[in-house]
Design an enzyme around this catalytic site. Structure first.
Site, mmCIF file in Angstrom:
data_model
loop_
_atom_site.group_PDB
_atom_site.id
_atom_site.type_symbol
_atom_site.label_atom_id
_atom_site.label_comp_id
_atom_site.label_asym_id
_atom_site.label_seq_id
_atom_site.Cartn_x
_atom_site.Cartn_y
_atom_site.Cartn_z
ATOM 1 N N HIS A 116 0.818 -1.225 0.000
ATOM 2 C CA HIS A 116 0.000 0.000 0.000
ATOM 3 C C HIS A 116 0.846 1.268 0.000
ATOM 4 C CE1 HIS A 116 -4.077 -1.543 1.737
ATOM 5 N NE2 HIS A 116 -3.997 -1.645 0.432
ATOM 6 N N HIS A 344 -9.951 9.287 -0.162
ATOM 7 C CA HIS A 344 -9.019 8.169 -0.311
ATOM 8 C C HIS A 344 -7.829 8.425 0.619
ATOM 9 C CE1 HIS A 344 -6.006 5.462 -2.233
ATOM 10 N NE2 HIS A 344 -7.050 4.683 -2.276
ATOM 11 N N LYS A 346 -6.167 8.885 4.314
ATOM 12 C CA LYS A 346 -6.405 8.230 5.609
ATOM 13 C C LYS A 346 -5.740 9.099 6.663
ATOM 14 C CE LYS A 346 -6.274 4.715 2.504
ATOM 15 N NZ LYS A 346 -6.284 5.054 1.061
HETATM 16 O O1 LIG Z 1 -4.861 2.700 -2.700
HETATM 17 C C1 LIG Z 1 -4.719 1.526 -2.364
HETATM 18 O O2 LIG Z 1 -3.692 1.093 -1.798
HETATM 19 C C2 LIG Z 1 -5.806 0.547 -2.666
HETATM 20 C C3 LIG Z 1 -5.659 -0.783 -2.335
HETATM 21 N N1 LIG Z 1 -6.600 -1.708 -2.611
HETATM 22 C C4 LIG Z 1 -7.737 -1.332 -3.243
HETATM 23 C C5 LIG Z 1 -8.730 -2.296 -3.551
HETATM 24 C C6 LIG Z 1 -8.536 -3.722 -3.179
HETATM 25 O O3 LIG Z 1 -7.535 -4.059 -2.530
HETATM 26 O O4 LIG Z 1 -9.417 -4.538 -3.533
HETATM 27 C C7 LIG Z 1 -9.893 -1.943 -4.207
HETATM 28 C C8 LIG Z 1 -10.095 -0.612 -4.563
HETATM 29 C C9 LIG Z 1 -9.151 0.357 -4.281
HETATM 30 C C10 LIG Z 1 -7.965 0.010 -3.617
HETATM 31 C C11 LIG Z 1 -6.959 0.967 -3.307
HETATM 32 O O5 LIG Z 1 -7.138 2.274 -3.635
#
Ligand SMILES: O=C(O)c1cnc2c(C(=O)O)cccc2c1O
Length: 458
Positions: A116, A344, A346
């Site tokens: 991430h 988006h 955190k």
């Molecule tokens: O920004 C991120 O690290 C991140 C990680 N995962 C997801 C997933 C998933 O893991 O299914 C689905 C939709 C968006 C993200 C996302 O934005």
């Protein structure tokens, strides 16, 4: 000096905290003064780029290349990702037309772990800059969402032959960044570790809070995730009279499985961390406010229901933890004009009872999940972290303050304000009885979104 350039070219940037929001398309221009687009970050006004590293989760390589100014567009870029097998093949195929783009696969040896971490290492003729952010390297993440970043000062090169501990900051950011990079145990990052060692990071005032997958015991338990945050709050924050009435606020864009009741992780080990201030810790009476968009927040957003594609809270997870939803508050951000720009970003923070002061603030890639923050195991003798995450902790002591005043009106930006620009409205607003948390894998066909569409996931 580019930093003077920084001042003259971006007079409206807040360089007290160096915390910035992404520009959002479709807002009154007032709410984008002091906000940055990716093209601004990569602009020659911040430095004459030589090479860069992009740590992230989701990539559109052609789009990313296009975000660099033409004069930097074919400089070497290293992509640090967590993709494996077919996903890795697809990612590498994207870069076929771009020989200057190279890849480094982060090890993910624990199930359900993801990479991430979102970070830019920018090596310039003039020095070095670090950006830690929440946006993926895809167009949609820089269009109509609320995203944030910490942008470091320009770190100048150290004089030749400077000692290993030279260039350290009062928050030990240099040591901690080098340790984080070393935790990947990959050869591609060796030369970057060396480069950073040659630079002066002493002007850094934030603490690094990272996560690296693994099972940690003994002293290593405090290196990553929420136990790292607990250690920092224990060592560098002061107890506050009546602190049990100072609420904790967690704000995130996804949620993991946290067990059948709040004592399993959230109100136990995680709340013990978030309520730590110096010696004192678990205050089970401390209010905990969690901010996560409701269905209506998503439906009425600038993107409409598709915003929910980046809010991956699944029905399978939600139905196992209905107890969690009583903690939930709406996404409301009139203060930054971003009530309809879904989060988006955190963020986590500790606020005063009247929400005019903060004891600390974190911006991070970490969602509300054990995978990101870590979970204690084996009778609390071991902590298990599944994912790579990265964020920064703002502590008032590092800014010569006792608490951070909350900045009421962050836009238009004033470059020297000592108020902290919290990106959403305080106090958070509770869900009404009719409000439901956004769940991304169920249909919503009773009410159209801002674009007149419904949501029927396949
Ligand atoms: O920004 C991120 O690290 C991140 C990680 N995962 C997801 C997933 C998933 O893991 O299914 C689905 C939709 C968006 C993200 C996302 O934005």
């Amino acid at each position: 000096e580019p930093d003077d350039f920084f001042e003259t070219s971006f007079p409206c940037l807040n360089d007290t905290y160096r915390f910035y929001l992404n520009k959002v398309t479709g807002l009154d221009r007032k709410y984008n003064t002091g906000a940055l687009h990716i093209k601004d970050i990569l602009s020659p006004l911040f430095g004459t780029l030589k090479e860069s590293v992009q740590f992230n989760y989701c990539f559109d390589i052609a789009w990313m290349v296009n975000q660099f100014p033409p004069e930097f567009r074919d400089l070497p870029v290293l992509i640090v990702h967590g993709d494996k097998r077919e996903a890795k093949a697809r990612l590498l195929k994207q870069a076929q037309p771009f020989p200057h783009v190279r890849f480094c696969q982060a090890k993910l040896d624990i199930a359900f772990g993801t990479h991430h971490t979102k970070m830019m290492l920018l090596w310039y003729e003039e020095g070095f800059r670090v950006v830690i952010l929440t946006s993926n390297l895809i167009r949609a993440d820089w269009y109509q969402k609320t995203q944030g970043m910490w942008m470091s000062p320009l770190f100048p090169r150290l004089p030749k032959g400077s000692g290993a501990s030279a260039g350290e900051s009062p928050t030990f950011f240099k040591r901690d960044l080098l340790e984080y990079l070393a935790s990947y145990r990959v050869p591609e990052l060796e030369e970057w570790i060396q480069r950073i060692k040659e630079h002066d990071l002493s002007e850094t005032r934030v603490y690094l809070v990272g996560s690296t997958p693994g099972r940690y015991v003994g002293e290593n338990m405090e290196r990553w995730g929420h136990l790292r945050l607990r250690k920092l709050l224990h060592d560098h924050a002061e107890p506050i009279p009546g602190e049990e009435r100072w609420p904790v606020i967690g704000q995130f864009s996804s949620i993991g499985s946290m067990g059948l009741d709040k004592t399993k992780w959230l109100a136990g080990e995680f709340q013990r961390t978030l309520t730590t201030l110096g010696k004192s810790s678990l205050r089970s009476d401390t209010p905990v406010h969690l901010v996560f968009p409701s269905v209506d927040d998503v439906r009425t957003s600038l993107e409409g229901y598709p915003a929910g594609g980046s809010l991956p809270y699944s029905l399978q997870t939600a139905q196992k933890q209905l107890w969690l939803h009583s903690y939930f508050h709406r996404w409301k951000a009139n203060t930054t004009g971003r009530s309809h720009a879904m989060p988006h970003i955190k963020t986590y923070m500790r606020a005063s009872p009247d929400f005019t002061e903060l004891a600390w603030f974190v911006v991070t890639s970490s969602n509300l999940s054990k995978a990101a923050w870590g979970a204690l195991e084996k009778n609390n003798t071991q902590v298990m972290v599944r994912s790579y995450e990265l964020g920064v902790l703002y502590l008032p002591a590092a800014f010569g303050m006792k608490t951070f005043p909350v900045l009421k009106d962050p836009f238009p930006v004033s470059s020297s304000s000592t108020g902290f620009p919290v990106p959403f409205d305080l106090p958070p607003v509770c869900y009404s009885p009719k409000d439901q948390p956004w769940i991304w894998n169920i249909p919503y066909n009773q009410a159209p979104d801002t674009h007149g569409n419904i949501w029927v996931p396949s």
